[in-house]
Design a protein around this motif. Structure first.
Motif, PDB file in Angstrom:
ATOM      1  N   ALA A 165     -95.968   9.250  20.944  1.00 41.25           N
ATOM      2  CA  ALA A 165     -96.705   9.771  19.805  1.00 41.25           C
ATOM      3  C   ALA A 165     -95.918   9.508  18.530  1.00 41.25           C
ATOM      4  O   ALA A 165     -94.712   9.682  18.489  1.00 41.25           O
ATOM      5  N   PRO A 235    -105.896   6.531  22.354  1.00 40.37           N
ATOM      6  CA  PRO A 235    -106.467   7.794  21.874  1.00 40.37           C
ATOM      7  C   PRO A 235    -105.447   8.582  21.038  1.00 40.37           C
ATOM      8  O   PRO A 235    -104.297   8.750  21.432  1.00 40.37           O
ATOM      9  N   GLY A 236    -105.881   9.032  19.888  1.00 40.25           N
ATOM     10  CA  GLY A 236    -105.017   9.822  19.009  1.00 40.25           C
ATOM     11  C   GLY A 236    -104.290   9.019  17.951  1.00 40.25           C
ATOM     12  O   GLY A 236    -103.707   9.597  17.023  1.00 40.25           O
ATOM     13  N   ASP A 237    -104.315   7.687  18.038  1.00 37.71           N
ATOM     14  CA  ASP A 237    -103.566   6.873  17.083  1.00 37.71           C
ATOM     15  C   ASP A 237    -104.109   7.002  15.662  1.00 37.71           C
ATOM     16  O   ASP A 237    -103.336   7.162  14.705  1.00 37.71           O
ATOM     17  N   GLU A 239    -105.787   9.428  14.423  1.00 36.63           N
ATOM     18  CA  GLU A 239    -105.459  10.787  13.967  1.00 36.63           C
ATOM     19  C   GLU A 239    -104.011  10.867  13.486  1.00 36.63           C
ATOM     20  O   GLU A 239    -103.712  11.587  12.524  1.00 36.63           O
ATOM     21  N   GLU A 240    -103.115  10.134  14.148  1.00 39.32           N
ATOM     22  CA  GLU A 240    -101.715  10.081  13.710  1.00 39.32           C
ATOM     23  C   GLU A 240    -101.608   9.508  12.304  1.00 39.32           C
ATOM     24  O   GLU A 240    -100.876  10.031  11.451  1.00 39.32           O
TER      25      GLU A 240
END
Length: 298
Positions: A165, A235-237, A239-240
């Protein structure tokens, strides 16, 4: 973010902790080489000094002799992201009938000298149009994790550990600085500087905000085109990246530092603006949608 196994750019200058001590801009090792060339081959001092400067430049471009495993991984990560920007922007420029000239990326630690002047790690990543190079101190990426909590707090001593992350937030920062290089190649940066020279402080700051938001939009464009090309996003990239954009907004940083924000002093844009323009670039993938100078509402 999946980044391993792709091409790595050769346009990296690694100035982290390598090389001999310098005397008047020339290393002691360079002086020794110059002396040997002069004594053994009879080459003039002027020529030998030119040779040693070339050798010194080549040495700066290579990895440090004391490179650790973490340093090697961070260099490979940055080189891969930089290669991705090259592989995205080259065809975009070609479609417009232009040639993309990629920037160099300088890795440094602590302090660095650029054609735009000297800088320290406190300056954060920056692009220098005078030498067309991006400058990165790995300390900034550690701060993103530990102080800004972007991507979660980690114990890694370098940029990132593989596919953890926070790595795409770091890639977004690199893509943003490359966005400034794109602005330089398109002549936008020069136009902004000329307009700022004839503007009030508040108007000049507004132009700076628009320039920074366009670089955010270009970073979003890069993310979309690179994902279409490599399927590198996880997934989540995104958002990062949006989390990073929020935490480097002028209003967010000023409230953290002084408890309130002063809009007229903004030079990079608010958190909401930075998130909005990055996402516009990602959503559209269209350079024409990144014209922050043609809109009244940022």
């Amino acid at each position: 973010m999946q980044w391993r196994g792709r091409r790595q750019s050769s346009n990296i200058e690694d100035r982290r902790g390598g090389g001999g001590k310098k005397v008047g801009g020339v290393s002691i090792i360079g002086l020794i080489i110059a002396f040997v060339l002069w004594q053994v081959f009879g080459i003039s001092p002027e020529t030998t000094m030119g040779v040693t400067q070339q050798i010194q430049t080549q040495t700066q471009s290579s990895a440090p002799a004391t490179e650790t495993a973490d340093m090697a991984e961070s260099r490979e990560f940055v080189a891969t992201v930089l290669a991705d920007t090259e592989d995205v922007w080259t065809p975009i420029f070609a479609q417009a009938g232009q040639r993309y000239q990629p920037p160099s990326l300088v890795l440094f630690s602590g302090a660095v000298q650029s054609a735009c002047g000297s800088a320290t790690s406190a300056s954060g990543p920056f692009y220098c149009p005078a030498d067309q190079k991006v400058y990165l101190d790995t300390q900034f990426f550690r701060d993103m994790r530990t102080q800004m909590n972007i991507g979660g707090e980690q114990n890694s001593t370098e940029l990132t550990r593989t596919d953890q992350a926070g790595d795409f937030a770091q890639a977004y920062v690199i893509a943003h600085e490359v966005g400034h290089h794109v602005q330089t190649l398109l002549g936008i940066s020069q136009q902004v500087r000329q307009a700022q020279a004839q503007s009030s402080t508040a108007a000049a700051n507004n132009l700076s905000v628009r320039q920074e938001l366009q670089a955010d939009c270009f970073a979003g464009m890069w993310a979309r085109h690179n994902h279409e090309r490599t399927q590198f996003l996880q997934p989540g990239d995104i958002e990062e990246a949006l989390d990073a954009a929020e935490k480097i907004g002028d209003d967010y940083l000023q409230r953290q530092a002084r408890g309130h924000a002063v809009p007229d002093s903004f030079t990079h844009g608010t958190s909401a603006q930075r998130k909005r323009w990055f996402y516009r670039g990602f959503e559209t993938g269209d350079v024409n949608q990144c014209d922050t100078f043609a809109t009244r509402e940022l």
